[in-house]
Design a protein around this motif. Structure first.
Motif, PDB file in Angstrom:
ATOM      1  N   GLY A  47      43.603  48.161  49.747  1.00  8.90           N
ATOM      2  CA  GLY A  47      44.037  47.138  50.691  1.00  8.90           C
ATOM      3  C   GLY A  47      44.177  45.765  50.069  1.00  8.90           C
ATOM      4  O   GLY A  47      44.573  44.813  50.742  1.00  8.90           O
ATOM      5  N   VAL A  48      43.845  45.665  48.782  1.00  8.14           N
ATOM      6  CA  VAL A  48      43.948  44.390  48.050  1.00  8.14           C
ATOM      7  C   VAL A  48      44.966  44.603  46.933  1.00  8.14           C
ATOM      8  O   VAL A  48      44.653  45.225  45.910  1.00  8.14           O
ATOM      9  CB  VAL A  48      42.580  43.957  47.474  1.00  8.14           C
ATOM     10  N   GLY A  49      46.175  44.099  47.119  1.00  9.50           N
ATOM     11  CA  GLY A  49      47.280  44.424  46.237  1.00  9.50           C
ATOM     12  C   GLY A  49      47.035  44.110  44.770  1.00  9.50           C
ATOM     13  O   GLY A  49      47.270  44.951  43.895  1.00  9.50           O
ATOM     14  N   PHE A  50      46.576  42.909  44.469  1.00  8.35           N
ATOM     15  CA  PHE A  50      46.344  42.540  43.070  1.00  8.35           C
ATOM     16  C   PHE A  50      45.253  43.409  42.452  1.00  8.35           C
ATOM     17  O   PHE A  50      45.368  43.837  41.301  1.00  8.35           O
ATOM     18  CB  PHE A  50      45.968  41.061  42.952  1.00  8.35           C
ATOM     19  N   PHE A  51      44.217  43.691  43.208  1.00 11.26           N
ATOM     20  CA  PHE A  51      43.127  44.523  42.721  1.00 11.26           C
ATOM     21  C   PHE A  51      43.616  45.951  42.447  1.00 11.26           C
ATOM     22  O   PHE A  51      43.236  46.558  41.435  1.00 11.26           O
ATOM     23  CB  PHE A  51      41.988  44.519  43.742  1.00 11.26           C
ATOM     24  N   ASP A  52      44.459  46.481  43.321  1.00  8.26           N
ATOM     25  CA  ASP A  52      45.047  47.801  43.078  1.00  8.26           C
ATOM     26  C   ASP A  52      45.797  47.811  41.740  1.00  8.26           C
ATOM     27  O   ASP A  52      45.688  48.759  40.956  1.00  8.26           O
ATOM     28  CB  ASP A  52      46.017  48.181  44.196  1.00  8.26           C
ATOM     29  N   HIS A  53      46.538  46.759  41.485  1.00 10.81           N
ATOM     30  CA  HIS A  53      47.287  46.634  40.231  1.00 10.81           C
ATOM     31  C   HIS A  53      46.340  46.637  39.034  1.00 10.81           C
ATOM     32  O   HIS A  53      46.600  47.295  38.014  1.00 10.81           O
ATOM     33  CB  HIS A  53      48.116  45.350  40.281  1.00 10.81           C
ATOM     34  N   MET A  54      45.227  45.933  39.143  1.00 13.36           N
ATOM     35  CA  MET A  54      44.262  45.880  38.049  1.00 13.36           C
ATOM     36  C   MET A  54      43.580  47.244  37.840  1.00 13.36           C
ATOM     37  O   MET A  54      43.359  47.671  36.701  1.00 13.36           O
ATOM     38  CB  MET A  54      43.204  44.805  38.314  1.00 13.36           C
ATOM     39  N   LEU A  55      43.249  47.932  38.926  1.00 13.23           N
ATOM     40  CA  LEU A  55      42.630  49.257  38.792  1.00 13.23           C
ATOM     41  C   LEU A  55      43.612  50.264  38.192  1.00 13.23           C
ATOM     42  O   LEU A  55      43.209  51.153  37.430  1.00 13.23           O
ATOM     43  CB  LEU A  55      42.118  49.745  40.141  1.00 13.23           C
ATOM     44  N   ASP A  71      38.052  39.428  50.342  1.00 12.80           N
ATOM     45  CA  ASP A  71      38.145  40.625  49.492  1.00 12.80           C
ATOM     46  C   ASP A  71      36.838  40.965  48.781  1.00 12.80           C
ATOM     47  O   ASP A  71      36.744  42.008  48.119  1.00 12.80           O
ATOM     48  CB  ASP A  71      39.229  40.420  48.428  1.00 12.80           C
ATOM     49  N   HIS A  72      35.841  40.099  48.905  1.00 13.25           N
ATOM     50  CA  HIS A  72      34.646  40.196  48.065  1.00 13.25           C
ATOM     51  C   HIS A  72      33.955  41.552  48.175  1.00 13.25           C
ATOM     52  O   HIS A  72      33.697  42.212  47.162  1.00 13.25           O
ATOM     53  CB  HIS A  72      33.663  39.073  48.419  1.00 13.25           C
ATOM     54  N   HIS A  73      33.623  41.971  49.393  1.00 15.68           N
ATOM     55  CA  HIS A  73      32.854  43.209  49.553  1.00 15.68           C
ATOM     56  C   HIS A  73      33.632  44.413  49.052  1.00 15.68           C
ATOM     57  O   HIS A  73      33.059  45.324  48.432  1.00 15.68           O
ATOM     58  CB  HIS A  73      32.470  43.414  51.025  1.00 15.68           C
ATOM     59  N   THR A  74      34.929  44.442  49.297  1.00 14.55           N
ATOM     60  CA  THR A  74      35.757  45.570  48.852  1.00 14.55           C
ATOM     61  C   THR A  74      35.787  45.656  47.329  1.00 14.55           C
ATOM     62  O   THR A  74      35.619  46.744  46.757  1.00 14.55           O
ATOM     63  CB  THR A  74      37.185  45.428  49.411  1.00 14.55           C
ATOM     64  N   VAL A  75      35.981  44.534  46.667  1.00 15.92           N
ATOM     65  CA  VAL A  75      36.060  44.525  45.206  1.00 15.92           C
ATOM     66  C   VAL A  75      34.710  44.893  44.588  1.00 15.92           C
ATOM     67  O   VAL A  75      34.627  45.754  43.704  1.00 15.92           O
ATOM     68  CB  VAL A  75      36.533  43.150  44.700  1.00 15.92           C
ATOM     69  N   GLU A  76      33.650  44.262  45.052  1.00 15.60           N
ATOM     70  CA  GLU A  76      32.325  44.519  44.483  1.00 15.60           C
ATOM     71  C   GLU A  76      31.890  45.959  44.727  1.00 15.60           C
ATOM     72  O   GLU A  76      31.407  46.642  43.814  1.00 15.60           O
ATOM     73  CB  GLU A  76      31.302  43.557  45.083  1.00 15.60           C
ATOM     74  N   HIS A  98      47.179  35.247  35.781  1.00 13.95           N
ATOM     75  CA  HIS A  98      47.463  36.682  35.943  1.00 13.95           C
ATOM     76  C   HIS A  98      47.256  37.395  34.610  1.00 13.95           C
ATOM     77  O   HIS A  98      46.621  38.457  34.544  1.00 13.95           O
ATOM     78  CB  HIS A  98      48.902  36.869  36.445  1.00 13.95           C
ATOM     79  N   HIS A  99      47.759  36.820  33.532  1.00 14.27           N
ATOM     80  CA  HIS A  99      47.602  37.426  32.212  1.00 14.27           C
ATOM     81  C   HIS A  99      46.141  37.475  31.792  1.00 14.27           C
ATOM     82  O   HIS A  99      45.691  38.459  31.188  1.00 14.27           O
ATOM     83  CB  HIS A  99      48.408  36.638  31.170  1.00 14.27           C
ATOM     84  N   ILE A 100      45.393  36.425  32.086  1.00  9.48           N
ATOM     85  CA  ILE A 100      43.969  36.408  31.717  1.00  9.48           C
ATOM     86  C   ILE A 100      43.236  37.539  32.428  1.00  9.48           C
ATOM     87  O   ILE A 100      42.489  38.310  31.798  1.00  9.48           O
ATOM     88  CB  ILE A 100      43.339  35.047  32.035  1.00  9.48           C
ATOM     89  N   ALA A 101      43.446  37.676  33.728  1.00  5.29           N
ATOM     90  CA  ALA A 101      42.797  38.752  34.466  1.00  5.29           C
ATOM     91  C   ALA A 101      43.241  40.115  33.960  1.00  5.29           C
ATOM     92  O   ALA A 101      42.414  41.021  33.753  1.00  5.29           O
ATOM     93  CB  ALA A 101      43.108  38.622  35.957  1.00  5.29           C
ATOM     94  N   GLU A 102      44.532  40.269  33.738  1.00  8.22           N
ATOM     95  CA  GLU A 102      45.046  41.575  33.321  1.00  8.22           C
ATOM     96  C   GLU A 102      44.534  41.970  31.944  1.00  8.22           C
ATOM     97  O   GLU A 102      44.221  43.148  31.700  1.00  8.22           O
ATOM     98  CB  GLU A 102      46.575  41.571  33.349  1.00  8.22           C
TER      99      GLU A 102
END
Length: 199
Positions: A34-42, A65-70, A162-166
């Motif tokens: 449900g978190v688009g950027f996080f899905d991309h990172m996973l 998004d905190h609880h979902t990501v953690e 975005h690049h740093i996170a990726e």
């Protein structure tokens, strides 16, 4: 050799998460948090570690998004711990400097059974789109703690958040891939003078 696969789930008043992984996979992923950027990172984490991952999460995104990501990090870490068992025959250590355009990030891993995170990554903005950049650290903290790995991540330089996170996700993925490879010289040995990697 026994397949290194496992499932994990986590259900609280804040999230309902199910995870399935296959360590010796080909990097196939089916991610829906449900978190688009996080899905991309996973997706990046799966693709570059070659760990097949299915992740389904329903969280309290109306709050943030905190609880979902953690909690996804917690569940993935628990699945990894189950899949590795006694951690026999793994290479255990790995590190990589990973470049992406103007950004360079290092990840170093010890699949030690002892959880620890050293995080030397800064972002110039609190958001990437709608995603809180501070959640990148929260994910890796949860993953390291529950997978029982020592993880050091350092961003040497970069301008695009975005690049740093990726690069963080890709570097950790590639280091995980190398550290979890089976050692052909000691395929059934726990790589520790203690004889155990249980912490």
């Amino acid at each position: 050799m026994a397949p290194r696969s496992a499932d994990a789930s986590r259900k609280t008043a804040e999230t309902d998460i199910s995870v399935s992984i296959h360590v010796d996979g080909s990097g196939k992923s089916d991610i829906a948090t449900g978190v688009g950027f996080f899905d991309h990172m996973l997706d990046q984490l799966s693709r570059h570690s070659l760990i097949d991952m299915t992740v389904k999460a329903n969280g309290d995104l109306h709050i943030d998004d905190h609880h979902t990501v953690e909690d996804t990090g917690i569940a993935l870490g628990q699945a990894l711990t189950k899949a590795l068992g006694e951690r026999r025959g793994i290479m255990r250590y790995a590190s990589i400097d990973l470049a992406m355009d103007e950004t360079l990030t290092r990840a170093a891993i010890d699949v030690s059974g002892r959880p620890f995170l050293v995080w030397n990554v800064s972002f110039s903005s609190p958001k990437i789109g709608t995603f809180d950049t501070e959640l990148v650290r929260e994910f890796f903290q949860a993953l390291a703690q529950n997978a029982g790995i020592t993880l050091h991540v350092t961003n040497h330089y970069g301008a695009n958040n975005h690049h740093i996170a990726e690069t963080c996700f890709k570097a950790v993925a590639r280091a995980l891939r190398a550290a979890l490879e089976r050692d052909p010289r000691q395929p059934d040995v726990v790589p520790s003078t203690k004889g155990s990697l249980k912490g």
